[in-house]
Scaffold this motif. Structure first.
Motif, mmCIF file in Angstrom:
data_model
loop_
_atom_site.group_PDB
_atom_site.id
_atom_site.type_symbol
_atom_site.label_atom_id
_atom_site.label_comp_id
_atom_site.label_asym_id
_atom_site.label_seq_id
_atom_site.Cartn_x
_atom_site.Cartn_y
_atom_site.Cartn_z
ATOM 1 N N ILE A 217 47.795 3.866 14.712
ATOM 2 C CA ILE A 217 49.052 3.171 14.967
ATOM 3 C C ILE A 217 48.721 1.762 15.424
ATOM 4 O O ILE A 217 48.116 1.561 16.484
ATOM 5 N N HIS A 219 50.252 -1.639 16.565
ATOM 6 C CA HIS A 219 51.491 -2.241 17.039
ATOM 7 C C HIS A 219 51.475 -3.753 16.836
ATOM 8 O O HIS A 219 50.435 -4.405 16.948
ATOM 9 N N ALA A 224 55.241 -2.082 13.202
ATOM 10 C CA ALA A 224 54.078 -1.248 13.508
ATOM 11 C C ALA A 224 53.618 -0.592 12.215
ATOM 12 O O ALA A 224 54.439 -0.213 11.371
ATOM 13 N N VAL A 226 51.654 2.573 10.641
ATOM 14 C CA VAL A 226 51.276 3.928 11.013
ATOM 15 C C VAL A 226 50.630 4.615 9.811
ATOM 16 O O VAL A 226 51.190 4.606 8.710
ATOM 17 N N GLU A 242 58.685 -2.133 15.260
ATOM 18 C CA GLU A 242 58.028 -1.812 16.529
ATOM 19 C C GLU A 242 58.978 -1.060 17.454
ATOM 20 O O GLU A 242 58.575 -0.145 18.179
ATOM 21 N N SER A 244 61.279 1.029 16.517
ATOM 22 C CA SER A 244 61.335 2.418 16.058
ATOM 23 C C SER A 244 60.099 3.188 16.501
ATOM 24 O O SER A 244 60.187 4.361 16.891
ATOM 25 N N ALA A 245 58.942 2.543 16.451
ATOM 26 C CA ALA A 245 57.705 3.200 16.864
ATOM 27 C C ALA A 245 57.771 3.581 18.341
ATOM 28 O O ALA A 245 57.337 4.674 18.734
ATOM 29 N N LYS A 246 58.307 2.692 19.142
ATOM 30 C CA LYS A 246 58.419 2.975 20.580
ATOM 31 C C LYS A 246 59.447 4.078 20.833
ATOM 32 O O LYS A 246 59.244 4.936 21.693
ATOM 33 N N LEU A 250 55.422 7.479 19.237
ATOM 34 C CA LEU A 250 54.333 7.897 18.366
ATOM 35 C C LEU A 250 52.981 7.754 19.046
ATOM 36 O O LEU A 250 52.696 6.749 19.701
#
Length: 271
Positions: A217, A219, A224, A226, A242, A244-246, A250
């Motif tokens: 992953i 960032h 981000a 993945v 980013e 959405s990743a937070k 993940l």
């Protein structure tokens, strides 16, 4: 030089003599020398090997300049120049080249014997060397074809047991020559991937659900990247925001699912 093998693929290589890291003598020029020796005329020799009169003389001049002893002698004369002959050095050069050629062909035959399935090896090299801007390229076999009025739905079976569905035009399916059981590549951009967790029972419009384990992953300030390891070892790459990743929290090792619309999947086949 080379032999044909299964699948219409052969191992081939050219033989040339070099000096100062520059090729000066190869099969085409040896053919010209042999024609000169046979006809005693640069004009007839050029016609025999399918080159122009000027090209033939340029080749002769180049060989003579590169050789320690001239390979061809020519008498003064008009267009076509009479009395063009090989020197003893020229004839010896032909003999040595043909000996090298025979040994070279034997080497190629032995190499093919050791390689085995050259067609499979060639296919692998093409897949490895293929360059496309899309991050995700998966090799599979056509498991099902469903032709509609305008489009064809193609399902590819991937290694590891998963499938990828693509919807392409009937014309494209015809151009690709798609048939059940043949190999094809599923190609889609990392930005076309939607990631989520526990989506196995979710009702979504996207046809493709590919689940695996989050591996890397990266960032960034906006997005981000993945990577997800799928069953069978293939790696899928997704670009998400980013934020959405937070929100997904993940982390490496998480079980995640990738959603990809069938219309976002491009198909390709080996030429």
């Amino acid at each position: 030089m080379g032999r044909r093998t299964g699948g219409g693929v052969s191992v081939a290589a050219t033989l040339s003599l070099r000096r100062a890291d520059k090729a000066f003598l190869g099969g085409d020029r040896i053919g010209l020398l042999e024609a000169i020796d046979r006809f005693g005329s640069i004009t007839r020799a050029a016609r025999e090997v399918g080159v122009s009169y000027k090209t033939a003389w340029d080749a002769v001049d180049s060989m003579n300049n590169a050789a320690e002893i001239p390979l061809v002698e020519r008498a003064a004369g008009g267009l076509g120049g009479g009395g063009t002959v090989l020197t003893d050095e020229g004839r010896e050069t032909i003999r040595l080249y043909r000996v090298l050629q025979d040994e070279h062909q034997e080497f190629i035959k032995r190499l093919e014997g050791r390689l085995g399935d050259v067609g499979h090896f060639y296919s692998l090299l093409r897949r490895v060397a293929m360059r496309v801007s899309a991050r995700n390229v998966f090799l599979g076999k056509v498991a099902e074809l469903r032709k509609g009025t305008v489009s064809t739905e193609v399902t590819l079976a991937l290694k590891g047991g998963g499938t990828v569905c693509s919807v392409i035009t009937n014309e494209s399916a015809g151009v690709l020559g798609l048939k059940t059981g043949m190999e094809a590549h599923a190609i889609f951009k990392a930005s076309a991937v939607i990631l989520g967790k526990d989506l196995h029972d979710a009702k979504v419009s996207a046809r493709n659900l590919l689940c695996g384990t989050a591996d890397r992953i990266a960032h960034g300030p906006v997005n981000a990247e993945v990577t997800v390891v799928l069953p069978g070892g293939s790696v899928l790459t997704a670009i998400i925001t980013e934020e959405s990743a937070k929100r997904l929290l993940l982390a490496k090792g998480d079980h995640v699912c990738a959603l990809v619309k069938a219309s976002s999947v491009i198909l390709g086949v080996d030429a």
